[in-house]
Write an enzyme that holds these catalytic residues in place. Structure first.
Site, PDB file in Angstrom:
ATOM      1  N   GLU A 126     -43.699  26.451  -0.623  1.00  0.00           N
ATOM      2  CA  GLU A 126     -43.940  24.806  -0.742  1.00  0.00           C
ATOM      3  C   GLU A 126     -44.915  24.226   0.237  1.00  0.00           C
ATOM      4  OE1 GLU A 126     -41.308  25.216   2.719  1.00  0.00           O
ATOM      5  OE2 GLU A 126     -41.585  26.062   0.758  1.00  0.00           O
TER       6      GLU A 126
ATOM      7  N   CYS B 211     -36.966  31.217   3.724  1.00  0.00           N
ATOM      8  CA  CYS B 211     -36.852  31.432   5.049  1.00  0.00           C
ATOM      9  C   CYS B 211     -35.612  31.171   5.604  1.00  0.00           C
ATOM     10  CB  CYS B 211     -37.914  30.404   5.795  1.00  0.00           C
ATOM     11  SG  CYS B 211     -38.394  30.730   7.491  1.00  0.00           S
TER      12      CYS B 211
ATOM     13  N   HIS C  85     -42.739  30.389   3.155  1.00  0.00           N
ATOM     14  CA  HIS C  85     -42.706  28.933   2.770  1.00  0.00           C
ATOM     15  C   HIS C  85     -43.943  28.855   1.457  1.00  0.00           C
ATOM     16  CE1 HIS C  85     -40.095  27.305   5.848  1.00  0.00           C
ATOM     17  NE2 HIS C  85     -40.767  28.477   6.543  1.00  0.00           N
TER      18      HIS C  85
END
Length: 206
Positions: A186, A89, A184
């Site tokens: 994660e 990002c 993202h």
């Protein structure tokens, strides 16, 4: 030492740039993969790691703080020297050689031969998830979370596309030891990009 299993990063520590953004999530994911993780806020901490994650957050703030803490030039030099880096990002924005819709005076670390447009997917309320085909990572689709994400507007000759949305917008690129993602991983529990980073850290450590 005989009988000791090597870490997935080949014994090298992996850093997470800890100036702003979702630092803890990346650190936890890397630790869960068995990597030795360090938070990087100063040049001397950067010098101790074999790879780096630049997390999502606000790219203009990361840019300003990297200059305040004297990290901008050391990170640029580490990238030029071949350090494996994953940017997600805002991290993708920081790795781009050229920015569109940047705020006045905003700079990036560079390294990826791409043009990136900030906030290409609208406001945070317009966040969404999508499944992406990433052949380099195998047949299982990547579950990606887009939160005020950037988009790769142009891919230069030195970079290659890893993934795009069905409408053709490029959202993941690679160039040498650099990986840049609009989304993202994660947040969705996707580990394969971080594993790819660790493989490169290990290869470089050897």
């Amino acid at each position: 030492m005989a009988g000791r299993s090597l870490s997935p990063s080949g014994g090298a520590t992996v850093g997470v740039l800890a100036l702003q953004g979702d630092v803890r999530e990346h650190a936890a994911l890397l630790a869960g993969l068995g990597a030795e993780v360090a938070l990087v806020r100063r040049p001397e901490e950067l010098a101790e790691v074999g790879g780096l994650v630049i997390p999502g957050g606000e790219s203009s703030v990361i840019d300003k703080l990297s200059r305040v803490f004297g990290l901008q030039q050391p990170i640029r030099e580490a990238i030029a020297a071949g350090m494996p880096v994953l940017g997600t990002c805002a991290g993708l924005i920081m790795l781009a050689d050229e920015l569109v819709d940047a705020i006045d005076g905003q700079e990036s670390f560079g390294g990826l031969d791409i043009v990136v447009r900030r906030n290409a997917f609208g406001r945070q309320a317009e966040s969404f998830e999508a499944e992406l085909d990433v052949p380099e990572l195998g047949s299982a689709p990547v579950k990606a979370a887009f939160i005020r994400g950037p988009v790769v507007q142009r891919v230069g000759a030195a970079a290659s596309v890893l993934a795009a949305l069905p409408d053709g917008r490029v959202v993941a690129v690679e160039q040498g030891n650099l990986l840049g993602l609009s989304f993202h991983p994660e947040i969705t529990g996707e580990t394969r990009f971080h594993r790819r980073l660790l493989e490169r850290v290990a290869a470089r450590a050897r």
